[in-house]
Design a protein around this motif. Structure first.
Motif, PDB file in Angstrom:
ATOM      1  N   GLU A  52       7.481  -5.718   0.787  1.00 45.87           N
ATOM      2  CA  GLU A  52       7.846  -5.286   1.954  1.00 45.87           C
ATOM      3  C   GLU A  52       9.232  -4.418   2.080  1.00 45.87           C
ATOM      4  O   GLU A  52       9.288  -3.187   3.110  1.00 45.87           O
ATOM      5  CB  GLU A  52       9.010  -6.190   3.308  1.00 45.87           C
ATOM      6  N   GLU A  53       9.586  -3.641   0.768  1.00 49.98           N
ATOM      7  CA  GLU A  53      10.672  -3.511   0.245  1.00 49.98           C
ATOM      8  C   GLU A  53       9.903  -2.181  -0.053  1.00 49.98           C
ATOM      9  O   GLU A  53      10.910  -0.811   1.229  1.00 49.98           O
ATOM     10  CB  GLU A  53      11.309  -3.725  -1.123  1.00 49.98           C
ATOM     11  N   ARG A  54       9.015  -1.662  -0.214  1.00 49.21           N
ATOM     12  CA  ARG A  54       8.374   0.103  -0.288  1.00 49.21           C
ATOM     13  C   ARG A  54       7.445   0.143   0.982  1.00 49.21           C
ATOM     14  O   ARG A  54       7.857   1.225   0.937  1.00 49.21           O
ATOM     15  CB  ARG A  54       7.175  -0.444  -1.050  1.00 49.21           C
ATOM     16  N   CYS A  55       7.138  -1.001   2.172  1.00 51.16           N
ATOM     17  CA  CYS A  55       6.681  -0.303   3.185  1.00 51.16           C
ATOM     18  C   CYS A  55       7.587   0.492   3.876  1.00 51.16           C
ATOM     19  O   CYS A  55       8.297  -0.468   4.543  1.00 51.16           O
ATOM     20  CB  CYS A  55       5.440  -1.276   3.802  1.00 51.16           C
ATOM     21  N   ASN A  56       7.281   0.964   4.128  1.00 49.52           N
ATOM     22  CA  ASN A  56       8.123   1.883   5.499  1.00 49.52           C
ATOM     23  C   ASN A  56       6.817   2.450   6.935  1.00 49.52           C
ATOM     24  O   ASN A  56       7.305   2.861   7.472  1.00 49.52           O
ATOM     25  CB  ASN A  56       8.548   3.651   5.165  1.00 49.52           C
ATOM     26  N   PRO A 105       1.003  -3.407  12.378  1.00 48.31           N
ATOM     27  CA  PRO A 105       2.587  -2.946  12.500  1.00 48.31           C
ATOM     28  C   PRO A 105       3.614  -4.421  12.916  1.00 48.31           C
ATOM     29  O   PRO A 105       3.130  -4.939  13.677  1.00 48.31           O
ATOM     30  CB  PRO A 105       3.093  -1.926  12.687  1.00 48.31           C
ATOM     31  N   GLY A 106       4.360  -4.843  11.568  1.00 50.49           N
ATOM     32  CA  GLY A 106       5.144  -5.862  12.264  1.00 50.49           C
ATOM     33  C   GLY A 106       6.503  -5.438  12.347  1.00 50.49           C
ATOM     34  O   GLY A 106       6.387  -4.271  12.181  1.00 50.49           O
ATOM     35  N   GLU A 107       7.533  -5.941  12.144  1.00 46.93           N
ATOM     36  CA  GLU A 107       8.957  -5.621  12.676  1.00 46.93           C
ATOM     37  C   GLU A 107       9.200  -4.723  11.542  1.00 46.93           C
ATOM     38  O   GLU A 107       9.898  -3.974  11.422  1.00 46.93           O
ATOM     39  CB  GLU A 107      10.044  -6.663  12.357  1.00 46.93           C
ATOM     40  N   VAL A 108       9.523  -5.571  10.538  1.00 46.52           N
ATOM     41  CA  VAL A 108       9.961  -4.899   9.118  1.00 46.52           C
ATOM     42  C   VAL A 108       9.389  -3.860   7.863  1.00 46.52           C
ATOM     43  O   VAL A 108       9.409  -3.264   7.609  1.00 46.52           O
ATOM     44  CB  VAL A 108      10.481  -5.446   8.406  1.00 46.52           C
ATOM     45  N   ALA A 109       7.329  -4.187   8.241  1.00 45.43           N
ATOM     46  CA  ALA A 109       6.316  -4.118   7.133  1.00 45.43           C
ATOM     47  C   ALA A 109       5.405  -4.196   7.749  1.00 45.43           C
ATOM     48  O   ALA A 109       4.544  -5.021   8.891  1.00 45.43           O
ATOM     49  CB  ALA A 109       7.048  -4.232   6.097  1.00 45.43           C
ATOM     50  N   MET A 110       3.866  -3.803   6.966  1.00 50.05           N
ATOM     51  CA  MET A 110       2.829  -3.892   7.561  1.00 50.05           C
ATOM     52  C   MET A 110       2.452  -4.866   7.801  1.00 50.05           C
ATOM     53  O   MET A 110       2.829  -5.849   6.542  1.00 50.05           O
ATOM     54  CB  MET A 110       1.529  -3.351   7.494  1.00 50.05           C
ATOM     55  N   THR A 111       1.836  -6.092   7.929  1.00 58.20           N
ATOM     56  CA  THR A 111       1.146  -7.224   8.048  1.00 58.20           C
ATOM     57  C   THR A 111       0.386  -7.569   8.271  1.00 58.20           C
ATOM     58  O   THR A 111      -0.883  -6.729   8.649  1.00 58.20           O
ATOM     59  CB  THR A 111       1.576  -8.347   9.754  1.00 58.20           C
ATOM     60  N   VAL A 149      -5.212   4.294   0.590  1.00 54.19           N
ATOM     61  CA  VAL A 149      -4.962   5.185   0.925  1.00 54.19           C
ATOM     62  C   VAL A 149      -3.057   4.799   0.635  1.00 54.19           C
ATOM     63  O   VAL A 149      -2.806   6.100   1.643  1.00 54.19           O
ATOM     64  CB  VAL A 149      -5.388   5.519   2.238  1.00 54.19           C
ATOM     65  N   CYS A 150      -3.130   3.356   0.486  1.00 51.29           N
ATOM     66  CA  CYS A 150      -1.037   3.562   0.990  1.00 51.29           C
ATOM     67  C   CYS A 150      -0.113   4.581  -0.635  1.00 51.29           C
ATOM     68  O   CYS A 150      -0.466   4.438  -1.378  1.00 51.29           O
ATOM     69  CB  CYS A 150      -0.260   2.319   0.225  1.00 51.29           C
ATOM     70  N   ARG A 151       0.506   5.684  -0.132  1.00 48.55           N
ATOM     71  CA  ARG A 151       0.869   6.461  -1.129  1.00 48.55           C
ATOM     72  C   ARG A 151       2.629   5.887  -1.689  1.00 48.55           C
ATOM     73  O   ARG A 151       2.708   6.114  -2.506  1.00 48.55           O
ATOM     74  CB  ARG A 151       1.035   7.539  -0.409  1.00 48.55           C
ATOM     75  N   ARG A 152       2.377   4.886  -0.871  1.00 50.07           N
ATOM     76  CA  ARG A 152       4.204   4.369  -1.708  1.00 50.07           C
ATOM     77  C   ARG A 152       3.337   2.963  -2.243  1.00 50.07           C
ATOM     78  O   ARG A 152       4.614   1.781  -2.626  1.00 50.07           O
ATOM     79  CB  ARG A 152       4.479   3.925  -0.701  1.00 50.07           C
ATOM     80  N   GLY A 153       2.248   2.454  -2.603  1.00 47.15           N
ATOM     81  CA  GLY A 153       2.276   1.579  -3.293  1.00 47.15           C
ATOM     82  C   GLY A 153       3.032   0.159  -3.739  1.00 47.15           C
ATOM     83  O   GLY A 153       3.136  -0.906  -3.835  1.00 47.15           O
ATOM     84  N   ALA A 154       2.846   0.108  -1.866  1.00 48.37           N
ATOM     85  CA  ALA A 154       3.328  -1.295  -0.797  1.00 48.37           C
ATOM     86  C   ALA A 154       2.043  -2.273  -0.918  1.00 48.37           C
ATOM     87  O   ALA A 154       2.572  -3.675  -0.108  1.00 48.37           O
ATOM     88  CB  ALA A 154       3.688  -0.749   0.040  1.00 48.37           C
ATOM     89  N   LEU A 155       0.777  -1.726  -0.589  1.00 48.88           N
ATOM     90  CA  LEU A 155       0.107  -3.004  -0.702  1.00 48.88           C
ATOM     91  C   LEU A 155      -0.443  -3.384  -1.788  1.00 48.88           C
ATOM     92  O   LEU A 155      -1.094  -2.191  -3.010  1.00 48.88           O
ATOM     93  CB  LEU A 155      -1.376  -2.086   0.703  1.00 48.88           C
TER      94      LEU A 155
END
Lengths: 197, 625
Positions: free
Chosen positions: B570-574, B589-595, B609-615
């Protein structure tokens, strides 16, 4: 039309619409009525909108009807869509479950929020249930369809015996107990709504 | 014999106020009249009309069309493995922008009926003309079905030339109609027209328009929601075509000197004309849809009217439906061929009778249509989607890295045409993808299109077009999406699995070995291994020639164990939404991050496909431990 009652079951592919329709049809047959049912399956199964129709009465001619006396919806948006299928002053039994369609997920469309208002505007009677929570209470979240059927049973002319027979005939044996509990919980929840709308 | 003559028709009564002129009726200044069979005339007429792709399957009396075309400059001619594949190949060439003509005998259209019926809905890019050569009298056929019914069945226009000159001229007319009305056109001949020979004057060539391929999913992918709109357009098109038939100089009213009129088309017109030279005529060149007003105008001039046609009472029944008295099949034989004497003997007694009472025709009004022209605005739509973890999604992700037009087929993977993937350009009928790819690439002379076909559909009708592509040395990349079942209809068995309806096991056919057996390069990859899949598709996309990649992964609904589950940092996901383009219903899309919902199977496509390494993918083993 002509003494025939029409129930339309709507939801999202995978929510057990077809099973709900099968239970209702078996129940009506157990009550000694003529029944016709019609499902749309195939492509719609994969997460799309699904519609099943069950019609019962002394003698049923057409398997489909443009409008239904009772609409049974396992998803909120599909319930709102289902209002179009309802006769004036018909009953909509709807789950509070939300499954966001692709366009809403991508932010291209907004998930509508006006079910109660829309139902009131049409003079429809609305029974809104948190069917998923009740189904979980019964033992399996997937039995939400049968929870709704329990609530719908309050406005349908069948005896508890007939419903039990219908459940036994349509639901696979290994999940029958869960579904019996789900049905009872749905019926109770529906009854509470009737006294306290 | 005479060709249709607009001037003569005008002399009697102007048949049309704003008739479109016939195409290029300037005679070629150097060449003299040729003596051509109808089939030769059709092939030369195609060359004149700028047709660059001609194909078919041999069948009497149609065969010489493709044979002649093969000898003509600028025309690529192919024998196809059967008529269905021939039509699909022609459609592929049309999509690529090349005018295409496909020829077959009457029964061949039974084989091609699947693409034929839906092609009416998709329409064409460059023109498509289907020549149906019927065989009244069964000189060389197992039946004598009257294929005019097919034009009515598919709601498409039909042209019926009556001699070699018209056979030559009508081809250009047919292509112009095809492109103007966005429809395939049937050019119907019979044995006496196809194999009969006569004078034909060459005309100046008609340049074919430039029509480069443009993807149009709503037009070419016939999933139900698109097909409903296209079907409405077909019904509206039929009304417009009827108005054109009223105006067209191909439908000529010819004045006579006796109180007797004949409606006829094709070679039957010649028989009647010879038998009754003084009669009035409505000669139909554009015979479907029937021009009601021109029929009515004939009835204003004469009291007695007969329809002279071979085989079925095709025109007669339509005239009767207008409430008009007509002489037809009660005296004209309904089987076999006609000839002038037969026509004369049949109708001569009719002339001595008292004419029937005149009646006004009752023309039907345009039909009411139920489907609205546009999708009504309102609640969000919920089209069916590929399931979470479905391996088809990975195949599309890999295919979209290459600039190949992805031509599709019928199955769950057709859903890849819908947003957000929009990864499939066409869906015509079962097994159409490979033939269309072949025609598309032949027309452009390079590997420009790929075929996407499921395992069950491959066995249904994908093998024959693959054999065809080998035989015709087509370029192409065929992706067989092998999920080990017929998924869309509810997991039925097929020859690739060997499973029977009672779930007993029969012998199974191996796609890879089948491909190798017919001489196609083939690689089988695990479709859940995204890197291997990508490499296999890249290798085939960049290698000349024809190749098959079997993307193997059992339908996710049949797989009990899950690969794992994707977790969100959740820190990395924008919430940029890049992962939503994968089109997986488990992502929201959730409140703060993808769910991710419980439906996630851990296929890992969104992680890539995630470019921020959030997944990140948590494999199934580590979760239990």
């Amino acid at each position: 039309m002509n003494g025939t009652t029409t129930v339309s079951l709507v939801g999202v592919g995978g929510q057990g619409i077809l099973l709900g329709a099968a239970v209702l049809a078996e129940t009506a047959m157990a009550a000694g009525l003529d029944v016709k049912a019609s499902d749309v399956k195939g492509m719609a199964q994969r997460g799309g909108s699904v519609l099943s129709t069950v019609r019962f009465g002394r003698h049923v001619y057409s398997p489909v009807a443009r409008h239904a006396d009772v609409v049974f919806a396992t998803e909120l948006l599909e319930g709102l869509r289902g209002l179009d299928l309802l006769v004036p002053r018909g009953t909509l039994v709807c789950a509070t479950t939300r499954i966001l369609p692709g366009g809403v997920l991508r932010g291209e469309e907004a998930y509508p929020d006006e079910l109660a208002a829309a139902a009131a505007a049409r003079g429809a009677r609305l029974m809104l249930l948190d069917a998923e929570t009740l189904a979980r209470e019964a033992g399996n979240a997937r039995a939400a369809n049968i929870v709704l059927l329990g609530a719908a049973s309050l406005v349908l002319p069948f005896s508890p015996d007939a419903w039990d027979h219908g459940l036994g005939a349509a639901v696979p044996a290994k999940i029958l107990d869960v579904n019996r509990r789900a049905f009872a919980l749905g019926r109770d929840a529906g009854a509470r709504q009737e006294v306290d709308p | 014999m005479r060709s249709h003559c607009a001037a003569r028709a005008m002399a009697w009564s102007s048949p049309c106020r704003r008739a479109p002129p016939l195409i290029g009726y300037t005679l070629c200044p150097v060449e003299r009249a040729l003596f051509l069979s109808g089939n030769e005339a059709i092939a030369r007429g195609a060359q004149r009309a700028g047709v660059r792709f001609v194909c078919g399957y041999p069948g009497t009396p149609s065969t010489e069309i493709v044979e002649t075309a093969a000898s003509l400059e600028g025309v690529h001619a192919e024998w196809c493995v059967n008529e269905k594949v021939a039509l699909e190949t022609a459609v592929g060439a049309s999509l690529a922008g090349v005018r295409s003509l496909v020829a077959m005998k009457h029964v061949g259209l039974n084989v091609a009926a699947d693409p034929f019926m839906t092609l009416s809905l998709t329409g064409v890019n460059a023109g498509v003309v289907l020549v149906s050569a019927d065989d009244p009298g069964m000189h060389s056929s197992q039946n004598e079905q009257d294929n005019r019914a097919f034009a009515k069945f598919a709601k498409i226009p039909m042209l019926e030339p009556a001699d070699s000159q018209e056979a030559y001229d009508f081809v250009a007319e047919a292509f112009a109609l095809s492109e103007e009305f966005d429809t395939p056109v049937m050019l119907r001949t019979t044995t006496r027209l196809s194999h009969g020979r006569g004078r034909a004057l060459p005309r100046v060539p008609v340049p074919a328009p430039e029509l480069p391929y443009e993807r149009d999913i709503a037009k070419y992918v016939m999933v139900p929601q698109n097909a409903r709109r296209r079907n409405r357009l077909v019904l509206e098109r039929l009304q417009k075509l009827r108005r054109r038939a009223e105006e067209s100089p191909l439908n000529v009213l010819e004045a006579g000197t006796v109180d007797f009129g004949i409606i006829a088309s094709g070679v039957a017109y010649q028989y009647a004309r010879e038998a009754f030279p003084k009669a009035w005529y409505l000669k139909l060149g554009l015979s479907h849809p029937l021009p009601y007003e021109k029929v009515a105008r004939l009835y204003q001039s004469v009291a007695r009217v007969a329809v002279v046609e071979e085989l079925d009472p095709f025109i007669e029944e339509q005239v009767r439906a207008l409430g008009l008295p007509v002489m037809g099949k009660e005296v004209i034989p309904a089987d076999g061929e006609l000839d002038p004497e037969t026509v004369f003997r049949a109708l001569e007694p009719f002339l001595a009778r008292r004419p029937p009472r005149r009646r006004r025709p009752v023309t039907p009004s345009a039909p009411r249509l139920a489907t609205p022209p546009e999708v009504p605005a309102g609640l969000p739509v919920r089209p069916p989607v590929l399931c979470p973890g479905c391996a088809h999604r990975s195949v599309y992700a890999a295919l979209q890295r290459h600039s190949l037009a992805p031509l599709g087929d019928i199955g769950c993977y057709t859903l890849g045409a819908l947003p957000p993937l929009r990864a499939l350009d066409s869906c015509l009928c079962m097994g159409a993808s490979i033939g269309m790819m072949s025609g598309f690439n032949q027309a452009l002379r390079r590997k420009a299109a790929a075929a996407v076909i499921g395992d069950s559909t491959f066995f249904h009708s994908g093998v024959t077009p693959l054999i065809d592509a080998v035989y015709n040395q087509s370029e192409g990349l065929v992706l067989v999406l092998d999920n080990r079942t017929t998924a869309m209809t509810g997991h039925q068995g097929h020859p690739g699995t060997g499973l029977r309806p009672d779930r007993s096991q029969g012998p199974a056919v191996d796609v890879q070995r089948l491909c190798e057996g017919i001489g196609v390069r083939c690689a089988t990859v695990d479709a859940t291994d995204h890197k291997a899949l990508d490499a296999a598709i890249r290798a085939e996309a960049e290698t000349p020639g024809l190749g098959v990649v079997v993307a193997l992964a059992p339908c996710v609904l049949m797989v009990r164990e899950r690969a794992g589950r994707v977790v969100v940092d959740e820190e990395r996901c924008n919430r940029c939404g890049l992962c939503l383009d994968v089109g997986c219903p488990a992502l929201a899309p959730g409140e703060v991050a993808m769910t991710l919902t419980d439906a996630c199977t851990g296929c890992g496509l969104c992680v890539e496909v995630c470019r921020r390494g959030a997944l990140t993918l948590e494999p199934a083993e580590s979760r239990g431990a």
